[in-house]
Enzyme design. Structure first.
Site, short mmCIF file in Angstrom:
data_model
loop_
_atom_site.label_atom_id
_atom_site.label_comp_id
_atom_site.label_asym_id
_atom_site.label_seq_id
_atom_site.Cartn_x
_atom_site.Cartn_y
_atom_site.Cartn_z
CE LYS A 1 14.85 22.12 -16.56
NZ LYS A 1 14.48 21.53 -15.24
NE ARG B 1 9.27 25.65 -16.65
CZ ARG B 1 10.52 25.74 -16.24
NH1 ARG B 1 11.46 26.23 -16.99
NH2 ARG B 1 10.83 25.32 -15.04
NE ARG C 1 10.32 24.86 -9.25
CZ ARG C 1 11.52 24.74 -8.69
NH1 ARG C 1 11.68 24.96 -7.40
NH2 ARG C 1 12.55 24.43 -9.43
NE ARG D 1 17.96 24.48 -7.27
CZ ARG D 1 17.17 24.24 -8.30
NH1 ARG D 1 17.69 23.98 -9.48
NH2 ARG D 1 15.87 24.25 -8.15
NE ARG E 1 15.52 28.34 -8.27
CZ ARG E 1 15.37 27.61 -9.38
NH1 ARG E 1 16.44 27.25 -10.07
NH2 ARG E 1 14.18 27.26 -9.80
P1 AP5 Z 1 19.95 21.94 -11.43
O1 AP5 Z 1 20.97 21.76 -12.50
O2 AP5 Z 1 19.85 23.25 -10.75
O3 AP5 Z 1 18.51 21.44 -11.93
P2 AP5 Z 1 17.49 22.10 -12.97
O4 AP5 Z 1 16.90 20.98 -13.76
O5 AP5 Z 1 18.13 23.22 -13.71
O6 AP5 Z 1 16.41 22.59 -11.95
P3 AP5 Z 1 15.53 23.89 -11.83
O7 AP5 Z 1 14.79 23.77 -10.53
O8 AP5 Z 1 16.36 25.15 -12.02
O9 AP5 Z 1 14.58 23.75 -13.01
P4 AP5 Z 1 13.24 24.41 -13.15
O10 AP5 Z 1 12.91 24.01 -14.53
O11 AP5 Z 1 12.23 24.09 -12.12
O12 AP5 Z 1 13.56 25.95 -12.84
P5 AP5 Z 1 13.84 27.21 -13.77
O13 AP5 Z 1 14.88 28.01 -13.15
O14 AP5 Z 1 13.94 26.81 -15.19
O15 AP5 Z 1 20.24 20.78 -10.34
C1 AP5 Z 1 19.48 20.68 -9.15
C2 AP5 Z 1 20.40 20.26 -7.99
O16 AP5 Z 1 20.85 18.92 -8.25
C3 AP5 Z 1 21.66 21.12 -7.85
O17 AP5 Z 1 21.93 21.29 -6.49
C4 AP5 Z 1 22.79 20.27 -8.51
O18 AP5 Z 1 24.05 20.51 -7.91
C5 AP5 Z 1 22.28 18.84 -8.25
N1 AP5 Z 1 22.62 17.92 -9.33
C6 AP5 Z 1 22.60 18.12 -10.67
N2 AP5 Z 1 22.97 17.01 -11.33
C7 AP5 Z 1 23.21 16.06 -10.38
C8 AP5 Z 1 23.61 14.70 -10.43
N3 AP5 Z 1 23.83 14.09 -11.60
N4 AP5 Z 1 23.74 14.02 -9.27
C9 AP5 Z 1 23.51 14.65 -8.06
N5 AP5 Z 1 23.12 15.94 -7.96
C10 AP5 Z 1 22.98 16.64 -9.11
O19 AP5 Z 1 12.43 27.96 -13.66
C11 AP5 Z 1 12.02 28.56 -12.44
C12 AP5 Z 1 10.66 29.23 -12.64
O20 AP5 Z 1 10.76 30.24 -13.67
C13 AP5 Z 1 9.53 28.32 -13.12
O21 AP5 Z 1 8.91 27.64 -12.05
C14 AP5 Z 1 8.60 29.34 -13.79
O22 AP5 Z 1 7.87 30.06 -12.83
C15 AP5 Z 1 9.58 30.31 -14.45
N6 AP5 Z 1 9.88 29.91 -15.83
C16 AP5 Z 1 11.11 29.54 -16.30
N7 AP5 Z 1 11.04 29.25 -17.62
C17 AP5 Z 1 9.73 29.43 -17.97
C18 AP5 Z 1 9.02 29.27 -19.19
N8 AP5 Z 1 9.61 28.85 -20.32
N9 AP5 Z 1 7.68 29.54 -19.19
C19 AP5 Z 1 7.07 29.98 -18.09
N10 AP5 Z 1 7.68 30.13 -16.89
C20 AP5 Z 1 9.00 29.86 -16.83
#
Ligand code: AP5
Length: 215
Positions: A13, A88, A172, A127, A161
């Site tokens: 994402k 979410r 997660r 990552r 992270r």
């Molecule tokens: P990346 O782009 O980093 O993936 P992502 O989908 O953004 O993954 P996240 O782990 O950041 O999502 P998340 O939803 O768990 O975490 P968030 O920060 O929102 O890509 C991942 C890896 O793959 C990278 O190394 C990249 O280089 C590689 N990659 C990408 N595309 C590729 C491809 N096509 N081919 C190969 N490799 C590829 O949330 C973290 C925490 O915050 C949550 O757990 C929660 O505690 C809190 N939080 C955030 N938002 C909320 C909310 N709305 N409500 C409540 N809690 C929340």
């Protein structure tokens, strides 16, 4: 355009949001990045969010919704935005609908990045993220930096992270299935859902998403 990106942790994402936001000239709003910035600045909001994030649980709605609303009300988001990681759960999706309705706005599309679970586990395990505010994302195999441990874009230190540990990732994914997946049906019922196969090269996934948005 007002777009929501949905998908399991590690689906790509944040990676896709950076390209899509640039192509569409709208800000990329990531609630995960906002929480991490608050934690590194030692704010009260960051302190309240940290334990939930470390455990891989959702931060409570009463903290998250207000933070997302404040960010969406910034002047740069007046003409549109790309939401990454918000909403979410169904109550956040309902709160977003109310916020948009109050301002006479609506969503244009919800892009669901579809990736199998064993692939997201590989993506998360490799990552690495830049410590600087830009939070550029790399992967030790799929998107390796030119110099190990150093951000190509700004020279910042790359780190793994805390919530990317195996045990936290398992929770997660569970939280995603139980609490976030229901918003897929919520948006399908509104006719907004577009499913994007997210396997393959990053640029190919971006092209699929841009093509879908143009339709
Ligand atoms: P990346 O782009 O980093 O993936 P992502 O989908 O953004 O993954 P996240 O782990 O950041 O999502 P998340 O939803 O768990 O975490 P968030 O920060 O929102 O890509 C991942 C890896 O793959 C990278 O190394 C990249 O280089 C590689 N990659 C990408 N595309 C590729 C491809 N096509 N081919 C190969 N490799 C590829 O949330 C973290 C925490 O915050 C949550 O757990 C929660 O505690 C809190 N939080 C955030 N938002 C909320 C909310 N709305 N409500 C409540 N809690 C929340």
């Amino acid at each position: 355009m007002r777009i929501v990106l949905v998908g399991p942790p590690g689906a790509g994402k944040g990676t896709q949001a950076a390209f899509l936001a640039k192509n569409l000239s709208i800000p990329h709003i990531s609630t995960g990045d906002l929480f991490r910035a608050n934690i590194s600045q030692g704010t009260e909001l960051g302190l309240r969010a940290k334990a939930f994030m470390d455990a891989g649980d959702l931060v409570p709605d009463e903290i998250t919704i207000g933070m997302a609303k404040d960010r969406m009300e910034q002047p740069d988001a007046a003409g549109g935005f790309l939401l990454d990681g918000f909403p979410r759960n169904v109550s956040q999706a309902e709160a977003l609908d109310v916020m948009l309705e109050e301002s006479g706005m609506k969503l244009d599309a919800v892009l669901d990045l579809e990736v199998e679970e064993d692939e997201v586990v590989k993506r998360i395990a490799g990552r690495r993220v830049c410590r600087n505010e830009s939070a550029h994302v790399f992967h030790v195999v799929y998107a390796a930096p030119k110099t190990e441990g150093v951000c190509d874009q700004c020279g910042g230190e790359l780190y793994q992270r805390g919530d990317d540990s195996e045990a936290t990732v398992r929770n997660r994914l569970e939280v995603y299935h139980t609490q976030t997946e229901p918003i897929i049906d919520y948006y399908k019922a509104q006719g907004l859902l577009v499913t994007i196969p997210a396997l393959g090269e990053v640029a190919d996934v971006t092209k699929r998403a841009m093509d879908a948005l143009q339709k």
